[in-house]
Design a protein around this motif. Structure first.
Motif, PDB file in Angstrom:
ATOM      1  N   VAL A  28       0.832  -1.200   0.000  1.00 41.35           N
ATOM      2  CA  VAL A  28       0.000   0.000   0.000  1.00 41.35           C
ATOM      3  C   VAL A  28       0.866   1.249   0.000  1.00 41.35           C
ATOM      4  CG1 VAL A  28      -1.910  -1.161   1.173  1.00 41.35           C
ATOM      5  CG2 VAL A  28      -0.178   0.026   2.526  1.00 41.35           C
ATOM      6  N   GLY A  29       0.305   2.341  -0.514  1.00 44.38           N
ATOM      7  CA  GLY A  29       1.003   3.617  -0.517  1.00 44.38           C
ATOM      8  C   GLY A  29       0.010   4.758  -0.426  1.00 44.38           C
ATOM      9  N   GLY A  30       0.468   5.884   0.087  1.00 38.62           N
ATOM     10  CA  GLY A  30      -0.397   7.049   0.217  1.00 38.62           C
ATOM     11  C   GLY A  30      -1.468   6.907   1.270  1.00 38.62           C
ATOM     12  N   VAL A  31      -1.212   6.085   2.314  1.00 41.02           N
ATOM     13  CA  VAL A  31      -2.254   5.813   3.307  1.00 41.02           C
ATOM     14  C   VAL A  31      -1.722   5.956   4.746  1.00 41.02           C
ATOM     15  CG1 VAL A  31      -3.663   4.365   1.821  1.00 41.02           C
ATOM     16  CG2 VAL A  31      -1.777   3.328   3.086  1.00 41.02           C
ATOM     17  N   PRO A  32      -1.128   7.094   5.101  1.00 37.02           N
ATOM     18  CA  PRO A  32      -0.662   7.263   6.485  1.00 37.02           C
ATOM     19  C   PRO A  32      -1.842   7.244   7.453  1.00 37.02           C
ATOM     20  CG  PRO A  32      -0.651   9.364   5.323  1.00 37.02           C
ATOM     21  CD  PRO A  32      -0.927   8.322   4.291  1.00 37.02           C
ATOM     22  N   GLY A  33      -1.580   6.792   8.665  1.00 36.86           N
ATOM     23  CA  GLY A  33      -2.615   6.773   9.694  1.00 36.86           C
ATOM     24  C   GLY A  33      -3.668   5.712   9.504  1.00 36.86           C
ATOM     25  N   THR A  34      -3.317   4.630   8.809  1.00 33.14           N
ATOM     26  CA  THR A  34      -4.297   3.592   8.522  1.00 33.14           C
ATOM     27  C   THR A  34      -3.849   2.235   9.041  1.00 33.14           C
ATOM     28  OG1 THR A  34      -3.327   3.017   6.368  1.00 33.14           O
ATOM     29  CG2 THR A  34      -4.964   4.795   6.401  1.00 33.14           C
ATOM     30  N   THR A  35      -4.752   1.272   8.962  1.00 33.93           N
ATOM     31  CA  THR A  35      -4.448  -0.130   9.227  1.00 33.93           C
ATOM     32  C   THR A  35      -4.796  -0.955   8.004  1.00 33.93           C
ATOM     33  OG1 THR A  35      -6.652  -0.519  10.162  1.00 33.93           O
ATOM     34  CG2 THR A  35      -4.898   0.088  11.699  1.00 33.93           C
ATOM     35  N   VAL A  36      -4.050  -2.037   7.819  1.00 28.77           N
ATOM     36  CA  VAL A  36      -4.306  -2.978   6.724  1.00 28.77           C
ATOM     37  C   VAL A  36      -4.785  -4.277   7.349  1.00 28.77           C
ATOM     38  CG1 VAL A  36      -3.308  -4.287   4.815  1.00 28.77           C
ATOM     39  CG2 VAL A  36      -2.548  -1.930   5.260  1.00 28.77           C
ATOM     40  N   THR A  37      -5.951  -4.776   6.873  1.00 33.04           N
ATOM     41  CA  THR A  37      -6.524  -5.992   7.434  1.00 33.04           C
ATOM     42  C   THR A  37      -6.826  -6.986   6.327  1.00 33.04           C
ATOM     43  OG1 THR A  37      -7.547  -4.775   9.260  1.00 33.04           O
ATOM     44  CG2 THR A  37      -8.428  -6.948   8.772  1.00 33.04           C
ATOM     45  N   PHE A  38      -6.390  -8.247   6.531  1.00 29.19           N
ATOM     46  CA  PHE A  38      -6.780  -9.345   5.651  1.00 29.19           C
ATOM     47  C   PHE A  38      -8.022 -10.004   6.241  1.00 29.19           C
ATOM     48  CE2 PHE A  38      -2.031  -9.555   4.814  1.00 29.19           C
ATOM     49  CZ  PHE A  38      -2.113  -8.932   3.574  1.00 29.19           C
ATOM     50  N   LEU A  39      -9.001 -10.314   5.365  1.00 30.57           N
ATOM     51  CA  LEU A  39     -10.230 -10.961   5.809  1.00 30.57           C
ATOM     52  C   LEU A  39     -10.519 -12.165   4.936  1.00 30.57           C
ATOM     53  CD1 LEU A  39     -10.827  -7.566   5.571  1.00 30.57           C
ATOM     54  CD2 LEU A  39     -12.682  -8.283   7.058  1.00 30.57           C
ATOM     55  N   ASP A  40     -11.136 -13.188   5.550  1.00 30.81           N
ATOM     56  CA  ASP A  40     -11.674 -14.310   4.793  1.00 30.81           C
ATOM     57  C   ASP A  40     -13.105 -14.538   5.259  1.00 30.81           C
ATOM     58  OD1 ASP A  40     -11.435 -15.640   7.229  1.00 30.81           O
ATOM     59  OD2 ASP A  40      -9.823 -16.976   6.565  1.00 30.81           O
ATOM     60  N   GLN A  41     -13.661 -15.717   4.970  1.00 33.13           N
ATOM     61  CA  GLN A  41     -15.066 -15.958   5.302  1.00 33.13           C
ATOM     62  C   GLN A  41     -15.314 -16.017   6.810  1.00 33.13           C
ATOM     63  OE1 GLN A  41     -13.057 -18.260   4.109  1.00 33.13           O
ATOM     64  NE2 GLN A  41     -13.321 -20.143   5.287  1.00 33.13           N
TER      65      GLN A  41
END
Length: 511
Positions: free
Chosen positions: A431-444
């Motif tokens: 990811v880029g250009g997304v300060p102050g964020t979280t990245v989450t992986f999701l499945d079913q």
């Protein structure tokens, strides 16, 4: 001329209305005689009252003689005070020509402005935005009134119809948008586009030229023009097109049971909107009509809370679900949850995001959809969207690359990674250009792995799973503090459609 109170006894069940199972009502007609030599414009007035117990559409027949050069219509209605929580008066307007107003009769449609305008004009040379210029053919026209909401005390209306006699003007010449935007063409690539937008041709405040300028400023590659219930803008986009923005045609089909943009349809194509979700045969009829033109059907803002805005139709017939509409709100959160529920149940309809921008303070491209397509061309863009090879972004400053790998095999968004149930699969999001964020992986099963993005706004996040446990994976990027033009916490910044894992075919909606 007064029609008095309209009762249910005036409801007609015939022609196209009977096929729809939706009631319409015919008002007493208005007839104009040919003018005397040297006579000026002639006006006739109709007044009446709608009560709450009425159908959705009323038709006011207008018999137009030969020799008419222009039709002008002005309407008004009262807006009495109502208690809190009670709906007041709102009434839409449009017009059909003498070719007929039967359901699905495209030739008869001559314009629609909903409740956005109180008047319109049509001549051979020009027409009010939302209406179609063309010859004033003698015969029976129909002004259509759509009482959207009616106060308990009723809705008193007035319609003034003016005919101006004289020779027909020079015929209007359609000028649709070009089918290419060579300055943005990159062959097989990711393209950014906003597929739900409005101008003065329906209820938007921007002119077409202003919308083009806003889309270019947002660094978009393509837009879809989706005026409410009319194709009038599509006949004029060529006057405003540039070589660095592809303009596709669409219509936001705006019914009493929800809105469904038809995107990528031919210039001038009109899709009817006079039915409800209780008329599934008619909904299917017009969805099929869109598909025959090569277009796609979007379930728009499914949980918008205004009357007639919530999507009530069958999701199985939609090609796309607009899970993110404008600045992030709780409505969007509900849409994502519902879409995710369909996905968990084995029903995949690709997600898209659009700005639905109406006014200059609505940011075009917030959000938009980034689609992998073989080229910047209508057919290829629509194919990429329908296949779900896409992700949603808050702005063009946001970048996302999401892949899954098992050994030497890899798959991207909207694709399947074939692997045994015990084979480790590593998903990676860059990811880029997304300060102050979280990245989450999701499945079913829900969220599986979350990491915080550093102040630089860039990050590479990986996680390993197995097809035994994860049928698919998708990624969300959220900002806990909210986002542009929203105070809703945990606002979406980017999200992907899923990557499917394993060897079993994942069922999805087939229209």
């Amino acid at each position: 001329m007064s029609t008095g109170d309209i009762s249910r006894r005036s409801v007609l069940w015939g022609g196209g209305a009977a096929a729809a199972g939706a009631a319409m009502a015919m008002l007493p007609g208005v007839a104009f005689a040919a003018p005397e030599a040297g006579g000026g414009p002639v006006t006739k007035t109709v007044t009446g009252t709608f009560t709450p117990d009425i159908p959705d559409w009323y038709y006011l027949p207008v018999d137009v003689p030969r020799g008419v050069a222009r039709i002008d219509v002005v309407y008004s209605y009262d807006r009495p005070q109502v208690p809190g929580g009670v709906r007041g008066n709102a009434c839409d307007i449009g017009v059909f020509g003498p070719e007929g107003h039967q359901l699905g009769n495209e030739r008869g449609f001559r314009g629609w402005s909903g409740g956005f305008r109180d008047r319109f004009s049509i001549s051979a040379s020009e027409a009010t935005p939302g209406y179609l210029a063309g010859p004033i053919t003698p015969g029976r026209w129909h002004v259509i009134l759509g009482p959207y909401t009616v106060a308990p005390q009723g809705l008193n209306y007035r319609v003034d119809i003016t005919l101006t006699f004289g020779p027909q003007g020079a015929p209007f010449k359609p000028h649709p948008a070009p089918e290419t935007a060579p300055a943005r063409q990159r062959g097989a690539s990711w393209y950014r586009g906003d597929s739900h937008l409005h101008t003065v041709h329906s209820d938007g405040k921007r002119t077409p030229a202003e919308l083009v300028a806003a889309a270019r400023a947002a660094k978009l590659d393509f837009i879809v023009s989706t005026e409410h219930n009319t194709p009038s803008a599509s006949l004029q986009w060529g006057d405003h097109a540039t070589d660095d923005l592809l303009i596709l045609n669409g219509e936001e089909v705006t019914t009493r049971s929800g809105h469904w943009p038809a995107i990528g349809i031919p210039a001038g194509k009109w899709i009817d909107w006079r039915y409800r979700a209780s008329d599934p045969v008619e909904f299917r009829r017009f969805v099929d009509q869109v598909h025959r033109t090569g277009g796609l059907v979007t379930a728009a803002h499914p949980f918008a809370n205004c009357f007639g805005c919530t999507y009530e139709y069958a999701y199985e017939l939609a090609d796309l679900v607009e899970v993110w509409n404008g600045p992030w709100t709780e409505d969007d959160q509900a849409s994502v949850i519902h879409w995710d529920g369909l996905l968990r149940g084995g029903r995949w309809i690709p997600a898209i995001g659009d700005s639905d921008a109406h006014t200059p303070d609505h940011t075009v491209g917030l959000p938009h959809t980034v689609v992998r397509a073989d080229s910047l061309a209508r057919k290829d863009l629509l194919a990429g969207l329908k296949a779900g090879r896409s992700w949603l972004a808050e702005s063009a400053d946001v970048s996302l690359d999401f892949t899954a790998a098992a050994g030497s095999r890899t798959a991207g968004i909207g694709e399947r990674l074939s692997a045994g149930i015990g084979t480790p699969v590593t998903v990676k999001a860059v990811v880029g250009g997304v300060p102050g964020t979280t990245v989450t992986f999701l499945d079913q099963l829900g969220p599986e792995h979350t990491e915080t993005v550093p102040a630089s706004g860039t990050a590479t996040v990986t996680w390993t799973t197995y097809p035994r446990y994860s049928r698919w994976m998708r990624v969300e990027v959220r900002r806990p503090s909210g986002g542009p033009k929203t105070t809703v916490p945990n606002a979406m910044v980017a999200m992907s459609n899923p990557i499917f894992l394993g060897q079993d075919r994942f069922p999805r909606t087939e229209s």
